[in-house]
Design a protein around this motif. Structure first.
Motif, PDB file in Angstrom:
ATOM      1  N   LEU A 118      50.272  17.455   3.356  1.00 44.92           N
ATOM      2  CA  LEU A 118      50.695  17.514   1.963  1.00 44.92           C
ATOM      3  C   LEU A 118      51.977  16.714   1.760  1.00 44.92           C
TER       4      LEU A 118
ATOM      5  N   LEU B 277      50.058  15.695  -3.465  1.00 46.84           N
ATOM      6  CA  LEU B 277      50.110  16.903  -4.303  1.00 46.84           C
ATOM      7  C   LEU B 277      50.077  16.546  -5.787  1.00 46.84           C
TER       8      LEU B 277
ATOM      9  N   ALA C 270      51.532  21.869  -7.949  1.00 47.14           N
ATOM     10  CA  ALA C 270      50.127  21.684  -7.562  1.00 47.14           C
ATOM     11  C   ALA C 270      49.408  23.025  -7.453  1.00 47.14           C
TER      12      ALA C 270
ATOM     13  N   GLU D  76      47.224  17.627  -8.385  1.00 51.39           N
ATOM     14  CA  GLU D  76      47.546  18.356  -9.617  1.00 51.39           C
ATOM     15  C   GLU D  76      46.952  17.653 -10.834  1.00 51.39           C
TER      16      GLU D  76
ATOM     17  N   ASP E 160      56.860  19.903  -5.947  1.00 50.72           N
ATOM     18  CA  ASP E 160      55.492  19.378  -5.926  1.00 50.72           C
ATOM     19  C   ASP E 160      54.499  20.451  -5.481  1.00 50.72           C
ATOM     20  N   LEU E 161      54.886  21.243  -4.486  1.00 48.40           N
ATOM     21  CA  LEU E 161      54.028  22.344  -4.043  1.00 48.40           C
ATOM     22  C   LEU E 161      53.853  23.359  -5.162  1.00 48.40           C
TER      23      LEU E 161
END
Lengths: 236, 236, 236
Positions: A29, A34, A83, A38, A79-80
């Protein structure tokens, strides 16, 4: 790299879309990956022709999460969060066919999905505690909402790996497939069934079940941004 | 009685501390015993040399809780609340090796621990409903947070005793040991593994998982004290 | 139809009351039937001679819920909310002996009960998602509180039917009876045991376990009524 190179859509008819995650060699990732994931999810959310999504990986492992040697894993948190919040709030059925290892943040493809099929040699682990890493807000809340308190202890406070039977007992997965061909077949069959469910009621029930967690994530993300926003107002 | 007479620390190296609860003959919970236990836990929380704690009992039973013949069990509530809130908020790994019976408030040594090993003839029960006793605030909230809704019904609304297999199925314990020697060996091995986990991330993840319950307990305890505080202000 | 025609009380002594639901042929839920059930429950709540309630059905199926062909199922929401909130808040032990199918809203007789015995050919399903129906507020919240997150997904987002073994593994039921005679015998035995528990402590523990969900239901029901109340104040 263009996103159609690492995230492929395959149309199976009747509104079933397979989203093949293809960030070689093991779906590590990164921010770019990501963000593209998304965007795909958001597009399919708005697309009335998409009735159900099937997540797959062409690799030996489904996703090994964030690079374990990354110096500053915290930089990836936004970003995690974005997403996996997008996946968790996706209003249509999400089916996942997992192979090999789902590790660390890669586990959240499973935890945010609605129906999970796994290959008989799959493994599941949340190793952040071993790496000395904290969970981004959305991931912590999705884990708290989707794993029972005892599975949280086992996975998140020891980092131990669960095999397919243990994962089924812990209700992380529902269906086990002995070989890879069955895996795809079983998952696709479930996706077709779920694509036929009335969309509006599905979206409402799924949202009602998850609304507390979603609001909690949004509040905590706002709180995290608040000091910065406050500081910029002061500066301006 | 000095506390080192009924709570013994054994150092196993690498930061693993065994806390042997030795209130003969079956670790009945009294105010003094609970207070000494809480003090030990708080000391070890602040001691950087302690990396993981292993709870054990030298007796046939791990703990039979509060004396069933006690006329006013409610008088013990503040001591029970303080001791088990301290254990539940302890920021380092807690491993428990249970033998024989864990009954009533004695069950909360298990429920507040992070990894639970049990002897193959262990038993687990929450018999307050049979004794006609209400749960002190911290114990009720720890039970609600650590047992699923169905296990709450089975244990707390019937008082039935679970054997080791049923307790493992209900995810109250993770590891079963056939004989007493294995029990200690298995538990110590798990404690050594967990002592090696990065301490800061462990504390943060454990706190994130439990913060709602901790805040809830603290709020409810404050609310309970409020009328008294209010009355004393009026009196003063 | 008089309510004693479709809801029968049988007294088994020692405060055990069997409430036989007899809305032929399969306990379909109508406004009248739900209202009468609610009234029975409220009466028994206030009656000091009632120590425990056993819910049974004389039919092949326990309850098939709301008519699947009903044009406007939403019109039944207030009656469903009132009946199942009454059962969920009932302060005394409720034991259920289920036979055949519990489907849709009929499942909430099970989910709101404290101890569940099932016949070995029982089936359990929540098919609202297949019918394109949303859950009334109280039913959604009782489901969220009594089913774990994974069982919610399996039942509420697919509509799949669980057999008795799967239902026991998902902790929806505790006791299985191979034949119908055993079913009634086992359930009555459990009811007798629970009728002997101290009533005041039982009521307090049960309420403490459920208070969050009850308050949440009441708040959401108030919110739903609010716009109407507001509009009528404006009109008046």
């Amino acid at each position: 790299m263009e996103r159609d190179q690492w995230i492929n859509r395959r149309l199976h008819g009747d509104g079933v879309v397979e989203l093949q995650l293809g960030h070689a060699p093991e779906n590590r990732l990164t921010a770019e990956f990501l963000n593209d994931f998304e965007r795909e999810i958001r597009e399919m959310s708005a697309d009335p022709d998409v009735k159900a999504v099937l997540l797959t990986s062409p690799f030996k492992d489904f996703s090994t999460g964030v690079d374990q040697d990354l110096a500053d894993a915290r930089a990836l948190a936004p970003d995690l969060n974005a997403a996996f919040l997008a996946l968790y709030t996706f209003p249509k059925p999400v089916i996942i066919a997992t192979v090999g290892l789902c590790s660390g943040a890669g586990m959240f493809f499973v935890l945010a999905s609605d129906l999970r099929v796994a290959h008989a040699r799959a493994g599941f682990e949340l190793i952040d505690v071993q790496l000395g890493r904290e969970y981004p807000v959305a991931l912590m809340e999705i884990a708290r909402a989707t794993l029972d308190a005892n599975t949280q202890r086992r996975l998140m406070l020891t980092g131990q790996r669960l095999g397919p039977i243990a994962a089924r007992n812990a209700q992380i997965i529902e269906v086990l497939a002995d070989d890879l061909e069955d895996l795809h077949g079983y998952a696709l069959k479930e996706a077709r069934k779920m694509a036929r469910l009335p969309g509006q009621a599905y979206a409402k029930i799924k949202r009602d079940l998850r609304i507390d967690t979603i609001e909690r994530i949004e509040t905590r993300l706002d709180d995290e941004l608040q000091p910065a926003a406050h500081a910029s107002r002061l500066a301006g």
